[in-house]
Design a protein around this motif. Structure first.
Motif, PDB file in Angstrom:
ATOM      1  N   VAL A  28      -2.517   8.806 -11.584  1.00  7.73           N
ATOM      2  CA  VAL A  28      -3.256   8.369 -10.397  1.00  7.73           C
ATOM      3  C   VAL A  28      -2.750   9.156  -9.197  1.00  7.73           C
ATOM      4  CG1 VAL A  28      -3.586   6.034 -11.304  1.00  7.73           C
ATOM      5  CG2 VAL A  28      -1.643   6.518  -9.807  1.00  7.73           C
ATOM      6  N   GLY A  29      -3.492   9.049  -8.089  1.00  4.50           N
ATOM      7  CA  GLY A  29      -3.053   9.644  -6.835  1.00  4.50           C
ATOM      8  C   GLY A  29      -2.789   8.567  -5.810  1.00  4.50           C
ATOM      9  N   THR A  30      -3.159   8.858  -4.564  1.00  6.18           N
ATOM     10  CA  THR A  30      -3.003   7.875  -3.498  1.00  6.18           C
ATOM     11  C   THR A  30      -4.379   7.530  -2.948  1.00  6.18           C
ATOM     12  OG1 THR A  30      -2.708   9.680  -1.903  1.00  6.18           O
ATOM     13  CG2 THR A  30      -0.723   8.684  -2.815  1.00  6.18           C
ATOM     14  N   PRO A  31      -4.557   6.307  -2.485  1.00  6.23           N
ATOM     15  CA  PRO A  31      -3.551   5.264  -2.314  1.00  6.23           C
ATOM     16  C   PRO A  31      -3.414   4.398  -3.560  1.00  6.23           C
ATOM     17  CG  PRO A  31      -5.616   4.504  -1.430  1.00  6.23           C
ATOM     18  CD  PRO A  31      -5.865   5.901  -1.913  1.00  6.23           C
ATOM     19  N   ILE A  32      -2.278   3.708  -3.651  1.00  4.40           N
ATOM     20  CA  ILE A  32      -2.081   2.636  -4.625  1.00  4.40           C
ATOM     21  C   ILE A  32      -1.974   1.339  -3.841  1.00  4.40           C
ATOM     22  CG2 ILE A  32      -0.497   1.627  -6.310  1.00  4.40           C
ATOM     23  CD1 ILE A  32       0.327   4.503  -7.045  1.00  4.40           C
ATOM     24  N   LEU A  33      -2.682   0.315  -4.293  1.00  2.00           N
ATOM     25  CA  LEU A  33      -2.626  -1.016  -3.692  1.00  2.00           C
ATOM     26  C   LEU A  33      -2.113  -2.001  -4.722  1.00  2.00           C
ATOM     27  CD1 LEU A  33      -4.566   0.485  -1.722  1.00  2.00           C
ATOM     28  CD2 LEU A  33      -5.828  -1.647  -1.484  1.00  2.00           C
ATOM     29  N   ALA A  34      -1.333  -2.976  -4.284  1.00  2.00           N
ATOM     30  CA  ALA A  34      -0.829  -4.001  -5.195  1.00  2.00           C
ATOM     31  C   ALA A  34      -0.686  -5.323  -4.472  1.00  2.00           C
ATOM     32  CB  ALA A  34       0.521  -3.585  -5.786  1.00  2.00           C
ATOM     33  N   PHE A  35      -1.024  -6.394  -5.177  1.00  2.00           N
ATOM     34  CA  PHE A  35      -0.903  -7.733  -4.603  1.00  2.00           C
ATOM     35  C   PHE A  35      -0.627  -8.726  -5.714  1.00  2.00           C
ATOM     36  CE2 PHE A  35      -5.329  -6.769  -5.448  1.00  2.00           C
ATOM     37  CZ  PHE A  35      -5.764  -7.863  -6.173  1.00  2.00           C
ATOM     38  N   VAL A  77       2.308  -4.233   3.647  1.00  2.00           N
ATOM     39  CA  VAL A  77       3.587  -3.534   3.574  1.00  2.00           C
ATOM     40  C   VAL A  77       3.297  -2.096   3.154  1.00  2.00           C
ATOM     41  CG1 VAL A  77       5.846  -3.391   2.463  1.00  2.00           C
ATOM     42  CG2 VAL A  77       4.855  -5.636   2.995  1.00  2.00           C
ATOM     43  N   TRP A  78       3.588  -1.156   4.042  1.00  2.00           N
ATOM     44  CA  TRP A  78       3.355   0.261   3.767  1.00  2.00           C
ATOM     45  C   TRP A  78       4.523   0.812   2.965  1.00  2.00           C
ATOM     46  CZ3 TRP A  78      -1.488   1.149   4.781  1.00  2.00           C
ATOM     47  CH2 TRP A  78      -2.114   0.468   5.824  1.00  2.00           C
ATOM     48  N   ARG A  79       4.219   1.418   1.823  1.00  2.00           N
ATOM     49  CA  ARG A  79       5.235   1.950   0.923  1.00  2.00           C
ATOM     50  C   ARG A  79       5.048   3.457   0.759  1.00  2.00           C
ATOM     51  NH1 ARG A  79       6.863  -1.993  -2.900  1.00  2.00           N
ATOM     52  NH2 ARG A  79       8.362  -0.404  -3.562  1.00  2.00           N
ATOM     53  N   PRO A  80       6.125   4.214   0.559  1.00  2.00           N
ATOM     54  CA  PRO A  80       5.991   5.666   0.447  1.00  2.00           C
ATOM     55  C   PRO A  80       5.688   6.128  -0.978  1.00  2.00           C
ATOM     56  CG  PRO A  80       8.308   5.095   0.412  1.00  2.00           C
ATOM     57  CD  PRO A  80       7.551   3.794   0.596  1.00  2.00           C
ATOM     58  N   ILE A  81       4.784   7.087  -1.083  1.00  2.00           N
ATOM     59  CA  ILE A  81       4.607   7.849  -2.315  1.00  2.00           C
ATOM     60  C   ILE A  81       4.430   9.302  -1.889  1.00  2.00           C
ATOM     61  CG2 ILE A  81       2.130   7.254  -2.382  1.00  2.00           C
ATOM     62  CD1 ILE A  81       2.316   7.639  -5.463  1.00  2.00           C
ATOM     63  N   VAL A  91       0.861  -1.183   0.000  1.00  2.00           N
ATOM     64  CA  VAL A  91       0.000   0.000   0.000  1.00  2.00           C
ATOM     65  C   VAL A  91       0.895   1.231   0.000  1.00  2.00           C
ATOM     66  CG1 VAL A  91      -1.877   1.228   1.142  1.00  2.00           C
ATOM     67  CG2 VAL A  91      -1.712  -1.263   1.357  1.00  2.00           C
ATOM     68  N   TRP A  92       0.780   2.044  -1.048  1.00  2.00           N
ATOM     69  CA  TRP A  92       1.562   3.265  -1.158  1.00  2.00           C
ATOM     70  C   TRP A  92       0.777   4.406  -0.515  1.00  2.00           C
ATOM     71  CZ3 TRP A  92       2.301  -0.724  -4.386  1.00  2.00           C
ATOM     72  CH2 TRP A  92       3.606  -1.006  -4.825  1.00  2.00           C
ATOM     73  N   ILE A  93       1.435   5.084   0.433  1.00  2.00           N
ATOM     74  CA  ILE A  93       0.739   6.086   1.242  1.00  2.00           C
ATOM     75  C   ILE A  93       1.566   7.363   1.369  1.00  2.00           C
ATOM     76  CG2 ILE A  93      -0.701   4.518   2.596  1.00  2.00           C
ATOM     77  CD1 ILE A  93       2.333   5.699   4.355  1.00  2.00           C
ATOM     78  N   ASP A  94       0.840   8.482   1.494  1.00  2.00           N
ATOM     79  CA  ASP A  94       1.413   9.730   1.993  1.00  2.00           C
ATOM     80  C   ASP A  94       0.523  10.157   3.144  1.00  2.00           C
ATOM     81  OD1 ASP A  94       1.902  12.557   2.476  1.00  2.00           O
ATOM     82  OD2 ASP A  94       2.993  12.598   0.576  1.00  2.00           O
ATOM     83  N   PRO A  95       1.087  10.425   4.319  1.00  2.00           N
ATOM     84  CA  PRO A  95       0.247  10.806   5.464  1.00  2.00           C
ATOM     85  C   PRO A  95      -0.587  12.054   5.227  1.00  2.00           C
ATOM     86  CG  PRO A  95       2.463  10.233   6.199  1.00  2.00           C
ATOM     87  CD  PRO A  95       2.514  10.295   4.705  1.00  2.00           C
ATOM     88  N   TRP A 130      -5.815   7.844   4.016  1.00  2.00           N
ATOM     89  CA  TRP A 130      -5.958   7.463   5.424  1.00  2.00           C
ATOM     90  C   TRP A 130      -7.194   6.592   5.623  1.00  2.00           C
ATOM     91  CZ3 TRP A 130      -3.765   6.453   9.727  1.00  2.00           C
ATOM     92  CH2 TRP A 130      -4.475   6.454  10.930  1.00  2.00           C
ATOM     93  N   VAL A 131      -8.328   6.983   5.059  1.00  2.00           N
ATOM     94  CA  VAL A 131      -9.545   6.186   5.225  1.00  2.00           C
ATOM     95  C   VAL A 131      -9.356   4.797   4.604  1.00  2.00           C
ATOM     96  CG1 VAL A 131     -12.014   6.026   4.757  1.00  2.00           C
ATOM     97  CG2 VAL A 131     -11.011   8.239   5.325  1.00  2.00           C
ATOM     98  N   THR A 132      -8.775   4.746   3.416  1.00  2.00           N
ATOM     99  CA  THR A 132      -8.540   3.448   2.783  1.00  2.00           C
ATOM    100  C   THR A 132      -7.589   2.598   3.617  1.00  2.00           C
ATOM    101  OG1 THR A 132      -8.961   4.309   0.565  1.00  2.00           O
ATOM    102  CG2 THR A 132      -7.656   2.303   0.710  1.00  2.00           C
ATOM    103  N   SER A 133      -6.598   3.225   4.219  1.00  2.00           N
ATOM    104  CA  SER A 133      -5.649   2.466   5.048  1.00  2.00           C
ATOM    105  C   SER A 133      -6.328   1.845   6.262  1.00  2.00           C
ATOM    106  CB  SER A 133      -4.493   3.362   5.495  1.00  2.00           C
ATOM    107  OG  SER A 133      -4.872   4.237   6.548  1.00  2.00           O
ATOM    108  N   ARG A 134      -7.337   2.518   6.813  1.00  2.00           N
ATOM    109  CA  ARG A 134      -8.071   1.946   7.947  1.00  2.00           C
ATOM    110  C   ARG A 134      -8.905   0.751   7.478  1.00  2.00           C
ATOM    111  NH1 ARG A 134      -4.753   2.673  11.137  1.00  2.00           N
ATOM    112  NH2 ARG A 134      -3.657   2.960   9.177  1.00  2.00           N
ATOM    113  N   TRP A 135      -9.446   0.832   6.283  1.00  2.00           N
ATOM    114  CA  TRP A 135     -10.165  -0.304   5.685  1.00  2.00           C
ATOM    115  C   TRP A 135      -9.209  -1.494   5.521  1.00  2.00           C
ATOM    116  CZ3 TRP A 135      -9.243  -1.685   0.330  1.00  2.00           C
ATOM    117  CH2 TRP A 135     -10.082  -2.714  -0.142  1.00  2.00           C
ATOM    118  N   VAL A 136      -8.011  -1.223   5.018  1.00  2.00           N
ATOM    119  CA  VAL A 136      -7.011  -2.285   4.865  1.00  2.00           C
ATOM    120  C   VAL A 136      -6.700  -2.927   6.214  1.00  2.00           C
ATOM    121  CG1 VAL A 136      -4.570  -2.704   4.351  1.00  2.00           C
ATOM    122  CG2 VAL A 136      -5.977  -1.380   2.752  1.00  2.00           C
TER     123      VAL A 136
END
Length: 203
Positions: A139-146, A33-37, A5-9, A15-21
């Motif tokens: 695209v913006g954030t978040p980006i998810l990959a699996f 795995v939290w990744r920076p963007i 999951v690519w995140i910028d605080p 942030w909302v999507t990260s809580r769902w994750v």
């Protein structure tokens, strides 16, 4: 399954999507795995922009996350990111230093020195390149990959405006992951009519 999951605080939608994750991960055997963007880099935010101070603040916090990762691996990163989000989004507070945030997360405050260390930007840019290689640059954030079979699938989103009850969160996860792994599927989109809501799910 590993989920990157690519995140910028800085980003409230992220942030909302990260809580769902975080909510669905233990129920779907997902390792996050939290990744920076960096939105400062992604949007080329300049010093005369009204967003420069906020983007620079969270960019520094991404440098701190990468310092933690270099020393301790991926596992601890959800802790400081969670602390960042609580202060930035729930309390609307960007006054806390990196050392204060690390202390609240129970991590070594020595990592706070990374906040002004430009050498960390090489790792941030490389991580951004990894994420955008999966999605394209528009695209913006978040980006998810699996992993999906023998390939990695990445996508922007999902963009959600509120933390969901667990049954809805799991239903969304199952639908999103199913759609994302269908060859030839690209996007669903509609105009947002709500602002991010950081309250706990109803019920």
């Amino acid at each position: 399954m590993q989920l990157d999951v690519w995140i910028d605080p800085a980003c409230p939608w992220c942030w909302v999507t990260s809580r769902w994750v975080e909510d669905v991960a233990p129920h779907r055997d997902v390792t996050v795995v939290w990744r920076p963007i960096s939105l400062k880099f992604k949007n080329d935010v300049q010093p005369d922009s009204p967003w420069y101070e906020a983007a620079s603040y969270t960019h520094g916090l991404l440098r701190v996350l990468e310092s933690v990762r270099a020393a301790e691996g991926d596992a601890p990163l959800g802790g400081p990111y969670g602390v960042y989000g609580e202060h930035i989004h729930h309390r609307q507070d960007r006054s806390r230093s990196a050392a204060e945030l690390l202390a609240e997360a129970g991590l070594d405050t020595a990592h706070a020195a990374a906040v002004d260390d430009e050498s960390g930007d090489t790792v941030i840019r490389a991580s951004m390149d990894d994420g955008l290689a999966l999605t394209g640059n528009d695209v913006g954030t978040p980006i998810l990959a699996f992993a999906a079979g023998d390939r990695q699938v990445g996508f922007f989103g999902p963009v959600i405006s509120r933390r969901l009850p667990l049954d809805q969160a799991l239903r969304l996860w199952d639908g999103v992951t199913a759609a994302a792994t269908v060859a030839g599927f690209w996007e669903l989109q509609r105009t947002r009519t709500e602002h991010p809501d950081f309250r706990p799910p109803a019920g």
